[in-house]
Scaffold this motif. Structure first.
Motif, short mmCIF file in Angstrom:
data_model
loop_
_atom_site.label_atom_id
_atom_site.label_comp_id
_atom_site.label_asym_id
_atom_site.label_seq_id
_atom_site.Cartn_x
_atom_site.Cartn_y
_atom_site.Cartn_z
N THR A 177 0.94 -1.27 -0.06
CA THR A 177 0.00 0.10 -0.04
C THR A 177 0.84 1.33 0.02
O THR A 177 0.34 2.51 -0.47
N THR A 178 2.13 1.12 0.44
CA THR A 178 3.01 2.26 0.65
C THR A 178 3.75 2.54 -0.82
O THR A 178 4.49 3.45 -1.12
N GLY A 179 3.67 1.70 -1.57
CA GLY A 179 4.44 1.46 -2.76
C GLY A 179 5.89 0.89 -2.85
O GLY A 179 6.64 1.10 -3.77
N ILE A 180 6.30 0.26 -1.63
CA ILE A 180 7.67 -0.11 -1.44
C ILE A 180 7.54 -1.69 -2.05
O ILE A 180 8.50 -1.71 -2.70
N PHE A 181 6.76 -2.27 -1.70
CA PHE A 181 6.73 -3.85 -2.51
C PHE A 181 5.79 -3.97 -3.67
O PHE A 181 4.72 -2.99 -3.95
N TYR A 182 6.18 -4.50 -4.80
CA TYR A 182 5.49 -4.95 -5.80
C TYR A 182 5.90 -6.25 -6.38
O TYR A 182 6.73 -6.70 -6.01
N ARG A 183 4.82 -6.65 -7.43
CA ARG A 183 4.88 -8.35 -7.70
C ARG A 183 5.88 -8.15 -8.84
O ARG A 183 5.64 -7.45 -9.76
N GLY A 184 6.77 -9.03 -8.80
CA GLY A 184 7.68 -9.11 -9.96
C GLY A 184 7.03 -10.25 -10.98
O GLY A 184 6.49 -11.14 -10.33
N VAL A 185 7.00 -10.01 -12.06
CA VAL A 185 6.34 -10.90 -13.15
C VAL A 185 7.26 -11.81 -13.74
O VAL A 185 8.43 -11.32 -14.17
N THR A 186 7.12 -12.95 -13.66
CA THR A 186 8.11 -14.15 -14.05
C THR A 186 7.13 -15.27 -14.61
O THR A 186 6.06 -15.38 -14.15
N SER A 187 8.00 -16.01 -15.17
CA SER A 187 7.06 -16.99 -16.08
C SER A 187 6.97 -18.32 -15.17
O SER A 187 6.28 -19.42 -15.33
N PHE A 188 7.62 -18.38 -14.07
CA PHE A 188 7.40 -19.49 -12.98
C PHE A 188 6.36 -19.39 -12.15
O PHE A 188 5.97 -20.54 -11.42
N MET A 189 5.67 -18.68 -12.08
CA MET A 189 4.40 -18.19 -11.02
C MET A 189 3.15 -18.35 -11.64
O MET A 189 3.00 -18.23 -12.82
N THR A 190 2.13 -18.68 -10.92
CA THR A 190 0.97 -18.91 -11.40
C THR A 190 0.22 -17.61 -12.11
O THR A 190 -0.70 -17.80 -12.63
N GLY A 191 0.37 -16.55 -11.28
CA GLY A 191 -0.24 -15.39 -11.61
C GLY A 191 -1.44 -15.04 -11.03
O GLY A 191 -2.33 -14.00 -11.25
N LEU A 192 -1.79 -16.08 -10.11
CA LEU A 192 -2.99 -15.79 -9.11
C LEU A 192 -2.63 -14.75 -8.14
O LEU A 192 -1.37 -14.90 -7.32
N LEU A 193 -3.40 -13.95 -7.68
CA LEU A 193 -3.32 -12.99 -6.80
C LEU A 193 -4.34 -12.88 -5.78
O LEU A 193 -5.45 -13.31 -6.19
N LEU A 194 -3.97 -12.98 -4.44
CA LEU A 194 -4.73 -12.64 -3.33
C LEU A 194 -5.42 -11.37 -3.13
O LEU A 194 -6.41 -11.23 -2.61
#
Length: 107
Positions: free
Chosen positions: A54-71
């Motif tokens: 929420t503070t913009g410090i963390f973000y999701r890195g996009v990679t082909s190894f992940m499901t792409g499903l977000l909580l």
């Protein structure tokens, strides 16, 4: 969509369970206390992640190894499994170190 990272996390978690069972480290020593400690640790780090997102410090890195499903926005489902593994690893390592130190003290 790939399940490689999630599969790696599940295999790693299985390894933690096997070590725990073999040496009686965490859940096999005190199941109720272990469940509480693990849950509190995971919830703490999830809250930490959400604050960082929420503070913009963390973000999701996009990679082909992940499901792409977000909580939640920027919070992949794999994060919960990673945090569970991280907390379980730490508690197994801590208890294992305690057991080794006790063994060294005992003649």
């Amino acid at each position: 969509m790939s399940f490689a990272y999630l599969l790696a996390l599940l295999i790693s978690l299985t390894g933690m369970v096997v070590l725990d069972r073999r040496f009686g480290l965490f859940f096999w020593r005190a199941p109720r206390a272990a469940a509480v400690v693990l849950a509190v640790g995971v919830v703490f780090f999830l809250a930490w992640d959400l604050i960082g997102i929420t503070t913009g410090i963390f973000y999701r890195g996009v990679t082909s190894f992940m499901t792409g499903l977000l909580l939640a926005p920027e919070l992949p489902v794999e994060e919960v499994f990673f945090l569970t593994f991280l907390c379980y690893l730490f508690m197994n390592a801590l208890q294992g170190a305690r057991m080794l130190l006790e063994r060294r003290r005992t003649p």
